[in-house]
Design a protein around this motif. Structure first.
Motif, short mmCIF file in Angstrom:
data_model
loop_
_atom_site.label_atom_id
_atom_site.label_comp_id
_atom_site.label_asym_id
_atom_site.label_seq_id
_atom_site.Cartn_x
_atom_site.Cartn_y
_atom_site.Cartn_z
N ARG A 17 18.34 7.81 -5.58
CA ARG A 17 19.25 7.25 -4.78
C ARG A 17 18.56 6.71 -3.45
N ILE A 18 17.69 7.21 -3.04
CA ILE A 18 16.85 6.77 -1.87
C ILE A 18 16.33 5.27 -2.21
N ALA A 19 15.62 5.54 -3.20
CA ALA A 19 14.71 4.25 -3.83
C ALA A 19 15.78 3.12 -4.17
N LEU A 20 17.03 3.40 -4.64
CA LEU A 20 17.96 2.29 -4.64
C LEU A 20 18.54 1.82 -3.67
N VAL A 21 18.83 2.83 -2.52
CA VAL A 21 19.13 2.02 -1.23
C VAL A 21 18.19 1.12 -0.59
N MET A 22 16.85 1.61 -0.76
CA MET A 22 15.76 0.90 -0.03
C MET A 22 15.76 -0.45 -0.92
N MET A 82 0.75 -1.12 0.05
CA MET A 82 -0.07 -0.10 0.10
C MET A 82 0.77 1.18 -0.06
N ALA A 83 1.98 1.19 0.67
CA ALA A 83 2.95 2.40 0.81
C ALA A 83 3.53 2.67 -0.56
N ALA A 84 3.64 1.74 -1.33
CA ALA A 84 4.31 1.81 -2.50
C ALA A 84 3.28 2.67 -3.57
N GLY A 85 1.94 2.24 -3.36
CA GLY A 85 0.96 2.97 -4.16
C GLY A 85 0.78 4.32 -3.84
N VAL A 86 0.92 4.63 -2.55
CA VAL A 86 0.79 6.09 -2.16
C VAL A 86 2.08 6.83 -2.56
N ALA A 87 3.41 6.12 -2.62
CA ALA A 87 4.43 6.79 -3.10
C ALA A 87 4.19 7.01 -4.69
N ALA A 88 3.76 6.16 -5.29
CA ALA A 88 3.75 6.32 -6.61
C ALA A 88 2.71 7.49 -7.16
N ALA A 89 1.59 7.45 -6.36
CA ALA A 89 0.54 8.59 -6.58
C ALA A 89 1.28 9.92 -6.36
N VAL A 90 2.16 10.00 -5.07
CA VAL A 90 2.61 11.50 -4.88
C VAL A 90 3.69 11.88 -6.17
N GLY A 91 4.41 10.72 -6.49
CA GLY A 91 5.48 10.88 -7.46
C GLY A 91 4.66 11.32 -8.72
#
Length: 100
Positions: free
Chosen positions: A78-83, A1-10
């Motif tokens: 960069r943050i996404a790659l680290v995650m 779910m968090a990934a979906g929210v992050a994608a929408a914000v992006g």
């Protein structure tokens, strides 16, 4: 779910940036009214403004700082790659522990 929210914000962020680019609002001299950005959530503009990506003129018009957008976007990548790296390490550790 968090990934979906992050994608929408992006998507909202990119929509704002693209609208400012389309309006030619890439300098203080070419700033436009926030209404011209189109149907966006104003909190997205406020967050980008807080991060120095969007600037506001004295009369309230907004414009995109392309260089700041590139820095901000690179930081997000960069943050996404680290995650992703951390998640892969966690998966490998969990898999290794289950083999014992």
């Amino acid at each position: 779910m968090a990934a979906g929210v992050a994608a929408a914000v992006g998507r909202e962020r990119r929509r704002v940036v693209e609208a400012l680019r389309a309006a030619g609002a890439t300098s203080a001299q070419q700033a436009v009214s926030a209404d011209r950005v189109g149907h966006v959530r104003f909190h997205v503009i406020a967050r980008l403004e807080a991060r120095g990506v969007i600037h506001r003129t004295d009369d309230g018009r907004v414009w995109l700082d392309e260089a700041a957008w590139e820095v901000f976007n690179a930081r997000l990548h960069r943050i996404a790659l680290v995650m992703v790296g951390v998640a892969l390490v966690a998966i490998l550790v969990a898999a290794g522990m289950s083999l014992r």
